[in-house]
Write a protein that holds these residues in place. Structure first.
Motif, PDB file in Angstrom:
ATOM      1  N   ASP A 104       7.058  -0.125   4.337  1.00 55.12           N
ATOM      2  CA  ASP A 104       6.684   1.278   4.168  1.00 55.12           C
ATOM      3  C   ASP A 104       5.393   1.464   3.381  1.00 55.12           C
ATOM      4  O   ASP A 104       4.995   2.581   3.090  1.00 55.12           O
ATOM      5  N   LYS A 105       4.719   0.351   3.018  1.00 52.44           N
ATOM      6  CA  LYS A 105       3.466   0.446   2.279  1.00 52.44           C
ATOM      7  C   LYS A 105       2.708  -0.872   2.351  1.00 52.44           C
ATOM      8  O   LYS A 105       3.282  -1.926   2.659  1.00 52.44           O
ATOM      9  N   ARG A 142      -0.837  -4.865   5.932  1.00 50.57           N
ATOM     10  CA  ARG A 142      -0.599  -3.476   6.313  1.00 50.57           C
ATOM     11  C   ARG A 142       0.490  -3.388   7.384  1.00 50.57           C
ATOM     12  O   ARG A 142       0.284  -3.799   8.528  1.00 50.57           O
ATOM     13  N   LEU A 146       2.525   3.039   9.787  1.00 46.26           N
ATOM     14  CA  LEU A 146       2.565   3.794   8.534  1.00 46.26           C
ATOM     15  C   LEU A 146       2.173   5.243   8.811  1.00 46.26           C
ATOM     16  O   LEU A 146       1.361   5.517   9.697  1.00 46.26           O
ATOM     17  N   PRO A 177       0.750   5.406   1.410  1.00 49.39           N
ATOM     18  CA  PRO A 177       1.186   4.005   1.485  1.00 49.39           C
ATOM     19  C   PRO A 177       0.032   3.010   1.469  1.00 49.39           C
ATOM     20  O   PRO A 177       0.233   1.828   1.741  1.00 49.39           O
TER      21      PRO A 177
END
Length: 246
Positions: A104-105, A142, A146, A177
């Motif tokens: 999630d980040k 990454r 997102l 994020p």
């Protein structure tokens, strides 16, 4: 492009007549973005010097004192050690080898590039001091899908002047994020009559905050605005500004 600058010690030794090795390896970028859906990414290195260079590379999770044997990170680099002849280049292949990362980040790791110069040919006949130059670049893992985009992260930042036990500070909160890196932060206030307070740079992680210490208490500020320069995925600088809450 990123290139190591000579240290003060190197300059002093050069003035004293002692030969000093200069960094010759140039890296094709200031950071590496690693998309989670990609198994590997490449980074180009070039030898701009006149001698061969031996290069060793590894990734760590934030320990600046890490070595290739002590570093912890879910990445492998092939090859980990290689030679680059003068005028030639080499492409690093960075491979993700772990799955235990947040989805999630972004997660920040560091790519280390150690440049070891060859032994000077006249080392036996006079004083020669050689340096091994270590470049350290951000490697951002990454996750896929997102919310929003990296370019929108700057617009979500929240700025305020907070009073703490040790004095006031300019606080920035990053609800996005993505990591946001600052090349410069300048605070404008009604007291300053157009003269901003330069607060330097830094980086604020996803869901985290960053404080810039101020020389006055919060009650000293009436209205304020912040100008800043961020660094995007390609190493380019982007200017922005925002109102500051107090």
């Amino acid at each position: 492009m990123l290139r190591t600058k000579p240290t003060i010690l190197a300059i002093v030794l050069a003035l004293c007549g002692i030969s000093v090795a200069n960094a010759a390896v140039v890296i094709g970028g200031t950071r590496v973005v690693f998309p989670a859906q990609t198994r590997d990414v490449s980074l180009r290195l070039e030898n701009k010097g006149g001698d061969p260079a031996l290069v060793q590379v590894w990734v760590d999770d934030g320990d600046e004192r890490s070595t290739p044997t002590s570093a912890h990170a879910p990445f492998a680099i092939t090859p980990p050690v290689f030679r680059i002849d003068p005028g030639n280049g080499h492409a690093l292949r960075i491979v993700h080898v772990g799955d235990d990362v947040p989805r999630d980040k972004e997660v920040l790791y560091w790519l280390n590039v150690l440049e070891i110069p060859p032994k000077a040919s006249d080392a036996e006949s006079k004083n020669v001091l050689q340096f091994a130059f270590r470049h350290r670049l951000k490697l951002l893992h990454r996750p896929k899908d997102l919310p929003s985009s990296p370019d929108r992260a700057v617009a979500t930042l929240r700025w305020s002047i907070e009073q703490g036990v040790d004095g006031a500070s300019l606080k920035v909160v990053n609800p996005s994020p993505y990591h946001v890196s600052f090349n410069a932060v300048d605070l404008h206030t009604s007291e300053g009559a157009g003269s901003p307070v330069s607060l330097g740079g830094g980086m604020v992680a996803p869901g985290a905050s960053l404080g810039f210490p101020l020389s006055k208490d919060r009650d000293s500020f009436d209205t304020a605005k912040v100008d800043f320069v961020t660094i995007n995925d390609f190493g380019a600088t982007v200017r922005g500004s925002a109102a500051v809450d107090r």
